[in-house]
Design a protein around this motif. Structure first.
Motif, mmCIF file in Angstrom:
data_model
loop_
_atom_site.group_PDB
_atom_site.id
_atom_site.type_symbol
_atom_site.label_atom_id
_atom_site.label_comp_id
_atom_site.label_asym_id
_atom_site.label_seq_id
_atom_site.Cartn_x
_atom_site.Cartn_y
_atom_site.Cartn_z
ATOM 1 N N TYR A 34 3.051 37.587 63.281
ATOM 2 C CA TYR A 34 4.396 37.913 63.766
ATOM 3 C C TYR A 34 4.501 38.080 65.276
ATOM 4 N N TRP B 118 1.246 35.352 57.855
ATOM 5 C CA TRP B 118 1.270 36.782 58.167
ATOM 6 C C TRP B 118 1.459 37.068 59.662
ATOM 7 N N HIS C 124 9.728 44.456 59.141
ATOM 8 C CA HIS C 124 9.089 43.179 58.802
ATOM 9 C C HIS C 124 9.908 42.409 57.767
ATOM 10 N N ILE D 12 6.883 45.096 66.194
ATOM 11 C CA ILE D 12 7.813 44.470 65.263
ATOM 12 C C ILE D 12 9.246 44.822 65.646
ATOM 13 N N GLU E 68 -0.120 46.664 59.336
ATOM 14 C CA GLU E 68 -0.193 45.755 60.475
ATOM 15 C C GLU E 68 -1.635 45.678 60.954
ATOM 16 N N TYR F 253 0.957 40.960 59.614
ATOM 17 C CA TYR F 253 1.454 41.988 58.696
ATOM 18 C C TYR F 253 1.088 41.632 57.265
ATOM 19 N N HIS G 83 12.641 40.878 59.680
ATOM 20 C CA HIS G 83 12.133 39.762 60.485
ATOM 21 C C HIS G 83 11.947 38.509 59.637
ATOM 22 N N ARG G 84 11.376 38.661 58.465
ATOM 23 C CA ARG G 84 11.108 37.498 57.624
ATOM 24 C C ARG G 84 12.407 36.888 57.077
#
Length: 344
Positions: A181, A179, A332, A187, A150, A118, A335-336
């Motif tokens: 994932y 980057w 995203h 995602i 993405e 990403y 997620h991070r």
């Protein structure tokens, strides 16, 4: 795919028959399939779906239109319905037909490996792919596809190349570690798995996405384990009354702003008791933009007990592209944040 239905513009079977120099005829097996699929009995138009090129093998339909497989010289032609869910189901059934089963049994097995990144950019990914696969580039099939920031790298290869491909993919993931994932999972699936792993719950406060973020999250089976709910606060009055956005902040900063995104996330958490909240607000277009706040401007906040993270984006494209890009970016960002908080 497509063109197998009962209407006059469904011409695929007739066109293929003409191309192969074969007669178009009613196939008894296909006729039985159509009859069984039509609860009240097939109409003459629906029975046209049973007319196939001579020598075709009918494949049971998922709707009312059978697919078929026909061999011509060394080639097997597979014809499927165009409706995506029907196409997927009929393709699986086509694999079991004698023409394809025999060919697959004799074929060299192939494998597919994927790596998803990403916000890396296609150029950076391409350079990393070139370096990682330099030794075997001519021996595998490589593809790079980008959408909504993405980028997916897909490698198709024979089983004998598995060790070399795994080594190359490991290098690629390492070179683009910031980057990377997933190995092919969406995602939504990645964020959902991590939420379950850490035992966290989630709620959303949406403006410009109008419920699309919640829909993406709940598309993952088992999302009830972590997703508590959401607020679609499109009108400013609803932002204040339901999402608990402070009116003074809304008046001062405007609906599309960093503090409003933050308060949407905080409001979602407060209203539901969730551990994590996502707030999104933006200008999806095609109208509503200004020089200061153009179409495509989006603010996203992810909030938790550990603090809030807010990012500003400027997405290109039409209304649908901006909204979908916002959903992807929000997941995203979640997620991070989950990864950062899960680190020892």
């Amino acid at each position: 795919t497509g063109g197998l239905g009962p209407t006059r513009d469904d011409l695929t079977a007739a066109a293929l028959a003409a191309a192969l120099g074969r007669e178009l005829e009613t196939d008894e097996a296909a006729a039985a399939m159509v009859a069984e699929a039509c609860d009240s009995g097939p109409s003459p138009a629906q029975m046209r779906q049973a007319r196939l090129p001579a020598g075709a093998t009918a494949v049971p339909p998922a709707g009312t239109a059978p697919g078929f497989v026909i061999e011509h010289g060394d080639t097997a032609v597979v014809v499927l319905p165009g409706v995506p869910w029907e196409m997927k189901a009929v393709w699986q059934r086509a694999l079991d037909t004698a023409p394809l089963a025999e060919r697959l049994a004799a074929a060299t097995p192939l494998r597919v490996s994927r790596a998803c990144f990403y916000a890396a950019g296609e150029d950076r990914v391409q350079r990393a792919v070139d370096a990682a696969f330099a030794a075997i580039a001519g021996e595998v099939e490589l593809g790079i596809c980008s959408r909504f920031r993405e980028t997916t790298v897909e490698v198709i290869f024979g089983v004998e190349k598995a060790p070399a491909v795994e080594a190359a993919m490991a290098r690629l993931r390492q070179d683009l570690e910031d980057w990377f994932y997933s190995r092919g999972e969406s995602i939504e699936e990645v964020a959902a798995a991590l939420l379950v792993e850490v035992g966290g719950t989630l709620a959303v406060g949406e403006s410009c996405t109008g419920g699309m973020l919640g829909a993406a999250i709940t598309s993952v089976p088992g999302s009830s384990r972590f997703f508590l709910g959401g607020i679609t606060a499109y009108h400013n009055d609803v932002k204040v009354s339901l999402a608990r956005v402070i009116k003074g902040v809304l008046d001062a900063a405007g609906a599309v702003s960093e503090p409003v995104a933050q308060q949407l996330a905080l409001g979602a958490r407060a209203r539901t008791g969730a551990d994590y909240g996502i707030g999104v607000t933006g200008i999806a277009g095609p109208g509503g933009g200004t020089e200061e706040k153009p179409v495509g401007l989006v603010f996203i906040c992810v909030s938790s007990e550990a603090g809030d993270v807010v990012e500003c984006f400027r997405f290109a494209g039409g209304r649908e592209e901006v909204r979908r890009a916002t959903v992807v970016a929000a997941l995203h960002l979640l997620h991070r944040k989950l990864l950062a908080e899960a680190l020892p």
